[in-house]
Design a protein around this motif. Structure first.
Motif, PDB file in Angstrom:
ATOM      1  N   VAL A 111      11.331  -4.163  -7.507  1.00 23.97           N
ATOM      2  CA  VAL A 111      11.313  -4.639  -6.503  1.00 23.97           C
ATOM      3  C   VAL A 111      10.180  -3.845  -5.648  1.00 23.97           C
ATOM      4  O   VAL A 111       9.651  -4.195  -4.969  1.00 23.97           O
ATOM      5  CB  VAL A 111      12.446  -4.814  -5.731  1.00 23.97           C
ATOM      6  CG1 VAL A 111      12.315  -4.793  -3.669  1.00 23.97           C
ATOM      7  CG2 VAL A 111      13.699  -6.243  -6.431  1.00 23.97           C
ATOM      8  N   LEU A 112      10.869  -2.756  -5.489  1.00 22.95           N
ATOM      9  CA  LEU A 112       9.479  -1.398  -4.908  1.00 22.95           C
ATOM     10  C   LEU A 112       8.329  -1.848  -5.496  1.00 22.95           C
ATOM     11  O   LEU A 112       7.121  -1.636  -5.244  1.00 22.95           O
ATOM     12  CB  LEU A 112      10.189  -0.153  -5.633  1.00 22.95           C
ATOM     13  CG  LEU A 112      11.725   0.112  -4.266  1.00 22.95           C
ATOM     14  CD1 LEU A 112      12.623   1.486  -4.138  1.00 22.95           C
ATOM     15  CD2 LEU A 112      11.911  -0.436  -3.464  1.00 22.95           C
ATOM     16  N   ALA A 113       7.997  -2.220  -6.872  1.00 23.75           N
ATOM     17  CA  ALA A 113       7.118  -2.092  -7.730  1.00 23.75           C
ATOM     18  C   ALA A 113       5.774  -3.042  -7.521  1.00 23.75           C
ATOM     19  O   ALA A 113       5.252  -2.824  -7.384  1.00 23.75           O
ATOM     20  CB  ALA A 113       6.502  -2.039  -9.197  1.00 23.75           C
ATOM     21  N   PHE A 114       6.706  -4.068  -6.668  1.00 24.97           N
ATOM     22  CA  PHE A 114       6.304  -4.785  -6.125  1.00 24.97           C
ATOM     23  C   PHE A 114       5.898  -5.210  -4.552  1.00 24.97           C
ATOM     24  O   PHE A 114       4.600  -5.289  -3.843  1.00 24.97           O
ATOM     25  CB  PHE A 114       7.172  -6.679  -6.086  1.00 24.97           C
ATOM     26  CG  PHE A 114       6.252  -7.368  -4.506  1.00 24.97           C
ATOM     27  CD1 PHE A 114       5.503  -8.415  -4.923  1.00 24.97           C
ATOM     28  CD2 PHE A 114       7.655  -7.958  -3.299  1.00 24.97           C
ATOM     29  CE1 PHE A 114       5.030  -9.297  -4.449  1.00 24.97           C
ATOM     30  CE2 PHE A 114       6.436  -8.511  -2.957  1.00 24.97           C
ATOM     31  CZ  PHE A 114       5.336  -9.593  -3.673  1.00 24.97           C
ATOM     32  N   LEU A 115       6.864  -3.824  -3.998  1.00 21.80           N
ATOM     33  CA  LEU A 115       5.936  -3.740  -2.953  1.00 21.80           C
ATOM     34  C   LEU A 115       4.715  -2.639  -2.514  1.00 21.80           C
ATOM     35  O   LEU A 115       4.687  -1.990  -1.149  1.00 21.80           O
ATOM     36  CB  LEU A 115       7.677  -3.002  -1.892  1.00 21.80           C
ATOM     37  CG  LEU A 115       8.637  -4.029  -1.388  1.00 21.80           C
ATOM     38  CD1 LEU A 115      10.100  -3.604  -1.234  1.00 21.80           C
ATOM     39  CD2 LEU A 115       8.240  -5.218  -0.328  1.00 21.80           C
ATOM     40  N   ASP A 116       5.342  -2.315  -3.437  1.00 21.07           N
ATOM     41  CA  ASP A 116       4.104  -0.452  -3.528  1.00 21.07           C
ATOM     42  C   ASP A 116       2.835  -1.538  -3.784  1.00 21.07           C
ATOM     43  O   ASP A 116       2.010  -1.232  -4.903  1.00 21.07           O
ATOM     44  CB  ASP A 116       4.771   0.202  -4.323  1.00 21.07           C
ATOM     45  CG  ASP A 116       4.453   1.820  -4.716  1.00 21.07           C
ATOM     46  OD1 ASP A 116       2.988   1.364  -3.613  1.00 21.07           O
ATOM     47  OD2 ASP A 116       4.057   2.419  -5.412  1.00 21.07           O
ATOM     48  N   LEU A 117       1.904  -1.305  -2.730  1.00 23.55           N
ATOM     49  CA  LEU A 117       0.925  -2.299  -3.090  1.00 23.55           C
ATOM     50  C   LEU A 117      -0.188  -0.924  -2.877  1.00 23.55           C
ATOM     51  O   LEU A 117      -1.030  -1.559  -3.962  1.00 23.55           O
ATOM     52  CB  LEU A 117      -0.051  -2.953  -1.371  1.00 23.55           C
ATOM     53  CG  LEU A 117       1.057  -4.266  -0.938  1.00 23.55           C
ATOM     54  CD1 LEU A 117       0.712  -4.381  -0.166  1.00 23.55           C
ATOM     55  CD2 LEU A 117       0.708  -5.588  -2.120  1.00 23.55           C
ATOM     56  N   ALA A 118       0.139   0.094  -2.807  1.00 24.39           N
ATOM     57  CA  ALA A 118      -1.083   0.800  -3.527  1.00 24.39           C
ATOM     58  C   ALA A 118      -0.630   2.007  -5.028  1.00 24.39           C
ATOM     59  O   ALA A 118      -1.518   2.413  -5.168  1.00 24.39           O
ATOM     60  CB  ALA A 118      -0.976   2.583  -2.368  1.00 24.39           C
ATOM     61  N   GLY A 119       0.137   1.530  -5.610  1.00 22.78           N
ATOM     62  CA  GLY A 119       0.518   1.900  -6.863  1.00 22.78           C
ATOM     63  C   GLY A 119       0.185   1.117  -7.557  1.00 22.78           C
ATOM     64  O   GLY A 119      -0.547   0.026  -7.662  1.00 22.78           O
ATOM     65  N   ALA A 120       0.637   0.643  -8.450  1.00 26.79           N
ATOM     66  CA  ALA A 120       0.759  -0.285 -10.018  1.00 26.79           C
ATOM     67  C   ALA A 120       1.483  -1.243  -9.810  1.00 26.79           C
ATOM     68  O   ALA A 120       2.832  -1.703  -9.869  1.00 26.79           O
ATOM     69  CB  ALA A 120       1.953   0.516 -11.312  1.00 26.79           C
TER      70      ALA A 120
END
Lengths: 138, 151
Positions: free
Chosen positions: A28-37
């Motif tokens: 979920v956090l990987a989806f919410l982290d637009l500035a990351g991967a």
């Protein structure tokens, strides 16, 4: 019959959350982290869920009542207001801090109780605080 | 923005989403209730259910717990269970989730799935709002405060 329908719907919901990997807060956090991967998977979860349930809501407009005979509980409020937007804003902050929204919190309970149990207890405390204290103030 | 194609799971996401949509349809067509998790949990635990009926709400939530763990056991686990996440962040965030979903009358399921599926303006606006604050929050935590090491 109502209880059986609710249990079946709950099982489907939990299975769906798990298959979609929304019970994994890292996903979920990987989806919410637009500035990351960025992992766009969760957008497709929404597409699948909205697409299927839209059919159900459309069909119900041609029905007098639900299959068990209970009237359809269409939400009463229709106009957006500040309480809606303020509450949604707070919820989004909490979602971003944890990686869990309420459904995945329950889905993770037996899989990762070390996280899900304190999460759910604090979430329920927040709900009771709003319902019993804050919402009552004039 | 860089897209993490290696982690992208489009078919599981669509299939899982379809199951969630099917669940919402079963609850709506079967008994006329919106599958909004925060609404169901809130009215259950605050003893404020409009219809005074707590049993179906409890069974629905237990079904979520059971359905997820069932697939977890059948598949042998689709993901690594997270551990070591800061407890303060988890508890503080959960409190905000509880207060915010009750104040705003819904969460990802009630507003994001059911609200948009029935073309509700409130559902759409709430969804845009919580998505926006969630994006900003994760940006601040990972890239400004620098807890980026958090998985």
């Amino acid at each position: 019959m109502k209880n059986l329908i609710a249990l079946a719907a709950g099982l489907l919901f939990g299975a769906g959350l798990y298959v979609a990997m929304m019970a994994d807060p890292n996903k979920v956090l990987a989806f919410l982290d637009l500035a990351g991967a960025w992992d766009p998977s969760l957008a497709l979860v929404m597409v699948g869920a909205i697409g299927v349930s839209a059919i159900g809501f459309a069909v119900s407009k041609r029905m007098q009542a639900s299959i068990s005979g209970q009237a359809f509980g269409w939400p009463k409020l229709t106009r957006p207001d500040l309480k809606l937007l303020g509450g949604a804003a707070l919820f989004g902050i909490g979602w971003g801090m944890t990686g869990y929204c309420p459904g995945p919190g329950f889905a993770a309970l037996a899989i990762n109780p070390a996280e899900a149990l304190p999460y759910l207890l604090a979430m329920i405390a927040g709900m009771v605080i709003w319902d019993r204290l804050l919402a009552r103030k004039p | 923005m860089t897209i993490d194609w290696a982690s992208f799971t489009p078919w599981l996401a669509l299939a899982g989403g379809a199951l969630i949509g099917l669940s919402a349809t079963v609850l709506w067509l079967g008994m006329g209730r919106v599958a909004g998790i925060s609404g169901i949990a809130g009215s259950l635990f605050s003893f404020q259910a409009a219809d005074g009926d707590r049993s179906w709400r409890l069974l629905f939530l237990l079904g979520i717990v059971g359905g997820a763990v069932l697939v977890h056991l059948l598949t042998g686990g689709l993901f690594e269970v997270r551990s070591g996440y800061p407890m303060g962040l988890l508890i503080g965030g959960a409190l905000l989730v509880g207060i915010g979903t009750r104040m705003g009358s819904g969460c990802t399921s009630g507003h994001g799935v059911c609200g948009i599926a029935r073309l509700s303006m409130r559902g759409l606006l709430a969804t845009l709002t919580f998505m926006a604050t969630a994006f900003v929050t994760v940006y601040l935590i990972r890239h400004v405060i620098g807890l980026g090491g958090l998985a």
